[in-house]
Design a protein around this motif. Sequence first.
Motif, mmCIF file in Angstrom:
data_model
loop_
_atom_site.group_PDB
_atom_site.id
_atom_site.type_symbol
_atom_site.label_atom_id
_atom_site.label_comp_id
_atom_site.label_asym_id
_atom_site.label_seq_id
_atom_site.Cartn_x
_atom_site.Cartn_y
_atom_site.Cartn_z
ATOM 1 N N THR A 1 0.835 -1.209 0.000
ATOM 2 C CA THR A 1 0.000 0.000 0.000
ATOM 3 C C THR A 1 0.864 1.251 0.000
ATOM 4 O O THR A 1 0.597 2.207 -0.745
ATOM 5 C CB THR A 1 -0.946 -0.003 1.226
ATOM 6 O OG1 THR A 1 -1.753 -1.182 1.172
ATOM 7 C CG2 THR A 1 -1.827 1.219 1.250
ATOM 8 N N GLU B 1 2.292 1.785 -3.440
ATOM 9 C CA GLU B 1 1.296 2.380 -4.342
ATOM 10 C C GLU B 1 1.181 3.883 -4.107
ATOM 11 O O GLU B 1 1.098 4.667 -5.064
ATOM 12 C CB GLU B 1 -0.065 1.704 -4.152
ATOM 13 C CG GLU B 1 -0.106 0.281 -4.670
ATOM 14 C CD GLU B 1 -1.382 -0.457 -4.274
ATOM 15 O OE1 GLU B 1 -2.153 0.045 -3.428
ATOM 16 O OE2 GLU B 1 -1.610 -1.549 -4.823
ATOM 17 N N GLU B 2 1.183 4.298 -2.838
ATOM 18 C CA GLU B 2 1.118 5.728 -2.526
ATOM 19 C C GLU B 2 2.322 6.463 -3.099
ATOM 20 O O GLU B 2 2.182 7.546 -3.693
ATOM 21 C CB GLU B 2 1.064 5.936 -1.002
ATOM 22 C CG GLU B 2 -0.225 5.514 -0.353
ATOM 23 C CD GLU B 2 -0.154 5.615 1.173
ATOM 24 O OE1 GLU B 2 0.764 6.287 1.697
ATOM 25 O OE2 GLU B 2 -1.026 5.021 1.826
ATOM 26 N N LEU C 1 4.194 5.554 -5.612
ATOM 27 C CA LEU C 1 4.101 5.571 -7.085
ATOM 28 C C LEU C 1 3.124 6.645 -7.564
ATOM 29 O O LEU C 1 3.386 7.350 -8.545
ATOM 30 C CB LEU C 1 3.674 4.203 -7.610
ATOM 31 C CG LEU C 1 4.760 3.130 -7.626
ATOM 32 C CD1 LEU C 1 4.157 1.782 -8.019
ATOM 33 C CD2 LEU C 1 5.870 3.508 -8.594
ATOM 34 N N ARG C 2 1.990 6.760 -6.878
ATOM 35 C CA ARG C 2 1.016 7.801 -7.227
ATOM 36 C C ARG C 2 1.651 9.189 -7.109
ATOM 37 O O ARG C 2 1.494 10.040 -7.987
ATOM 38 C CB ARG C 2 -0.211 7.709 -6.312
ATOM 39 C CG ARG C 2 -1.443 7.170 -6.988
ATOM 40 C CD ARG C 2 -2.695 7.310 -6.137
ATOM 41 N NE ARG C 2 -2.586 6.837 -4.763
ATOM 42 C CZ ARG C 2 -2.721 5.565 -4.383
ATOM 43 N NH1 ARG C 2 -2.968 4.647 -5.272
ATOM 44 N NH2 ARG C 2 -2.626 5.227 -3.119
#
Length: 89
Positions: free
Chosen positions: A11, A14-15, A17-18
């Motif tokens: 998670t 993903e943060e 990468l965003r």
Amino acid sequence: MLNIPIAAILTKMEEQLRQAKTAASQQRLREHIAAVRALCDLVLEKEEAEAKETTAVSSAAVVPLSIPQGKSERIDIGDDANGPSLFDF
């Protein structure tokens, strides 16, 4: 080692990468990518440590076999032999 669930680490990846996709500067982009790399290393180290623990536990669980000590039987070697040993010539 920290007991962080891999799902929580993913998670965070993903943060990062965003945030990297919307980074305003090259420097900020590199910082987010470095954070992703660090998180990847964390996951890989966690998996290696778990694999070593599993190997150590399975190695420790091996029980040596004992060979029963019974009576030794003499083998009849015949009249043309010099003695009961293979080394008696």
